[in-house]
Design a protein around this motif. Structure first.
Motif, mmCIF file in Angstrom:
data_model
loop_
_atom_site.group_PDB
_atom_site.id
_atom_site.type_symbol
_atom_site.label_atom_id
_atom_site.label_comp_id
_atom_site.label_asym_id
_atom_site.label_seq_id
_atom_site.Cartn_x
_atom_site.Cartn_y
_atom_site.Cartn_z
ATOM 1 N N ALA A 49 -50.305 -59.422 -59.968
ATOM 2 C CA ALA A 49 -49.500 -60.554 -59.507
ATOM 3 C C ALA A 49 -48.269 -60.662 -60.387
ATOM 4 C CB ALA A 49 -50.303 -61.842 -59.577
ATOM 5 N N THR A 50 -47.096 -60.595 -59.768
ATOM 6 C CA THR A 50 -45.845 -60.785 -60.501
ATOM 7 C C THR A 50 -45.269 -62.124 -60.060
ATOM 8 O OG1 THR A 50 -45.487 -58.398 -60.559
ATOM 9 C CG2 THR A 50 -43.582 -59.804 -61.017
ATOM 10 N N VAL A 51 -45.336 -63.099 -60.962
ATOM 11 C CA VAL A 51 -44.883 -64.456 -60.674
ATOM 12 C C VAL A 51 -43.503 -64.634 -61.293
ATOM 13 C CG1 VAL A 51 -45.374 -66.910 -60.916
ATOM 14 C CG2 VAL A 51 -47.269 -65.270 -60.753
ATOM 15 N N SER A 52 -42.551 -65.064 -60.483
ATOM 16 C CA SER A 52 -41.194 -65.321 -60.957
ATOM 17 C C SER A 52 -40.883 -66.805 -60.823
ATOM 18 C CB SER A 52 -40.175 -64.522 -60.135
ATOM 19 O OG SER A 52 -40.453 -63.136 -60.226
ATOM 20 N N ASP A 92 -42.233 -62.833 -69.864
ATOM 21 C CA ASP A 92 -40.884 -62.831 -70.423
ATOM 22 C C ASP A 92 -40.130 -64.041 -69.889
ATOM 23 O OD1 ASP A 92 -39.875 -62.094 -67.866
ATOM 24 O OD2 ASP A 92 -40.082 -59.971 -68.341
ATOM 25 N N ALA A 93 -38.823 -64.028 -70.001
ATOM 26 C CA ALA A 93 -38.017 -65.215 -69.686
ATOM 27 C C ALA A 93 -38.207 -65.746 -68.270
ATOM 28 C CB ALA A 93 -36.544 -64.915 -69.936
ATOM 29 N N GLY A 94 -38.370 -64.876 -67.296
ATOM 30 C CA GLY A 94 -38.462 -65.357 -65.918
ATOM 31 C C GLY A 94 -39.664 -64.883 -65.139
ATOM 32 N N GLN A 95 -40.571 -64.127 -65.793
ATOM 33 C CA GLN A 95 -41.723 -63.572 -65.077
ATOM 34 C C GLN A 95 -42.989 -63.613 -65.905
ATOM 35 O OE1 GLN A 95 -40.975 -59.515 -63.888
ATOM 36 N NE2 GLN A 95 -40.399 -60.141 -61.838
ATOM 37 N N MET A 96 -44.093 -63.785 -65.185
ATOM 38 C CA MET A 96 -45.425 -63.629 -65.760
ATOM 39 C C MET A 96 -46.143 -62.622 -64.873
ATOM 40 S SD MET A 96 -48.446 -66.477 -66.403
ATOM 41 C CE MET A 96 -47.602 -67.327 -67.724
ATOM 42 N N VAL A 97 -46.644 -61.554 -65.477
ATOM 43 C CA VAL A 97 -47.364 -60.522 -64.735
ATOM 44 C C VAL A 97 -48.835 -60.612 -65.131
ATOM 45 C CG1 VAL A 97 -47.572 -58.050 -64.247
ATOM 46 C CG2 VAL A 97 -45.311 -59.050 -64.710
ATOM 47 N N LEU A 98 -49.688 -60.744 -64.123
ATOM 48 C CA LEU A 98 -51.124 -60.913 -64.329
ATOM 49 C C LEU A 98 -51.880 -59.854 -63.547
ATOM 50 C CD1 LEU A 98 -51.187 -64.757 -63.685
ATOM 51 C CD2 LEU A 98 -51.238 -63.638 -65.926
ATOM 52 N N LEU A 99 -53.040 -59.481 -64.067
ATOM 53 C CA LEU A 99 -53.927 -58.558 -63.372
ATOM 54 C C LEU A 99 -55.232 -59.287 -63.108
ATOM 55 C CD1 LEU A 99 -54.228 -55.562 -62.459
ATOM 56 C CD2 LEU A 99 -55.334 -55.159 -64.669
ATOM 57 N N PHE A 100 -55.623 -59.353 -61.838
ATOM 58 C CA PHE A 100 -56.902 -59.945 -61.435
ATOM 59 C C PHE A 100 -57.821 -58.807 -61.036
ATOM 60 C CE2 PHE A 100 -53.917 -63.355 -60.825
ATOM 61 C CZ PHE A 100 -54.621 -64.500 -61.164
ATOM 62 N N ASP A 128 -41.107 -74.102 -57.656
ATOM 63 C CA ASP A 128 -40.123 -73.056 -57.940
ATOM 64 C C ASP A 128 -40.802 -71.796 -58.481
ATOM 65 O OD1 ASP A 128 -37.779 -71.658 -58.422
ATOM 66 O OD2 ASP A 128 -37.520 -72.538 -60.408
ATOM 67 N N THR A 129 -41.697 -71.216 -57.679
ATOM 68 C CA THR A 129 -42.321 -69.945 -58.040
ATOM 69 C C THR A 129 -42.347 -69.052 -56.812
ATOM 70 O OG1 THR A 129 -44.539 -70.806 -57.562
ATOM 71 C CG2 THR A 129 -43.848 -70.806 -59.878
ATOM 72 N N THR A 130 -42.233 -67.770 -57.058
ATOM 73 C CA THR A 130 -42.502 -66.771 -56.030
ATOM 74 C C THR A 130 -43.505 -65.808 -56.648
ATOM 75 O OG1 THR A 130 -40.669 -65.361 -56.737
ATOM 76 C CG2 THR A 130 -40.217 -66.928 -54.958
ATOM 77 N N VAL A 131 -44.277 -65.139 -55.808
ATOM 78 C CA VAL A 131 -45.257 -64.193 -56.330
ATOM 79 C C VAL A 131 -45.318 -62.974 -55.418
ATOM 80 C CG1 VAL A 131 -47.224 -65.301 -55.168
ATOM 81 C CG2 VAL A 131 -47.629 -63.921 -57.203
ATOM 82 N N VAL A 132 -45.424 -61.814 -56.036
ATOM 83 C CA VAL A 132 -45.631 -60.557 -55.307
ATOM 84 C C VAL A 132 -47.032 -60.088 -55.683
ATOM 85 C CG1 VAL A 132 -44.900 -58.168 -55.021
ATOM 86 C CG2 VAL A 132 -43.177 -59.978 -55.335
ATOM 87 N N TRP A 133 -47.890 -59.908 -54.673
ATOM 88 C CA TRP A 133 -49.260 -59.426 -54.864
ATOM 89 C C TRP A 133 -49.297 -57.938 -54.558
ATOM 90 C CZ3 TRP A 133 -52.146 -62.989 -57.082
ATOM 91 C CH2 TRP A 133 -51.901 -64.341 -56.822
#
Length: 141
Positions: A49-52, A92-100, A128-133
């Motif tokens: 999951a890449t959350v911006s 980082d400044a604008g993204q959180m990358v998570l692994l489920f 104010d978030t978008t996510v790419v799965w």
């Protein structure tokens, strides 16, 4: 491995994103259950999951509050709950990358449970978030 065993009890009703929310993950049963991909249900399924967001401090705060219900983090920044885990890969400044991830007989149910809970508790509170799965190739456990 240093795991925090003092966790908050799981809420009775888990928050979820609305069905039509574009940030909501939709479990791909063919990916985790098909006999060609996972005969015998022996493989681990992982979703990146890449959350911006422009509200990174709020995202970090919501994530930290949510992980209070989970065991962890361990030495790999992995939190666990039941049969699934969530691992912080990058922040980082604008993204959180998570692994489920999850595996075994309840792979689809437990993975979906963890992702939906995260989405409702964390993303649902921050418009104010978008996510790419991204579903990653299945791996041996």
């Amino acid at each position: 491995m240093s795991m925090n065993n003092r966790v908050k009890p799981t809420p009775r009703t888990l928050p979820e994103l609305a069905e039509g929310d574009p940030r909501r993950y939709r479990m791909n049963m063919d990916w985790v259950w098909s006999t060609e991909n996972n005969r015998g249900l022996t493989k681990q399924a992982t979703v990146l999951a890449t959350v911006s967001t422009s509200a990174m401090e709020q995202l970090k705060d919501r994530f930290d509050a949510w992980t209070g219900y989970l065991h962890g983090p361990d030495d790999e920044d992995r939190f666990v709950h039941g049969g699934w885990f969530c691992q912080r890969v990058q922040v980082d400044a604008g993204q959180m990358v998570l692994l489920f991830g999850s595996g075994g007989q309840d792979v689809a149910e437990s993975l979906d449970y963890g992702i939906q809970w995260f989405s409702g508790a964390v993303l649902g509170a921050i418009p104010d978030t978008t996510v790419v799965w991204q579903e990653l190739p299945l791996t041996s456990e």
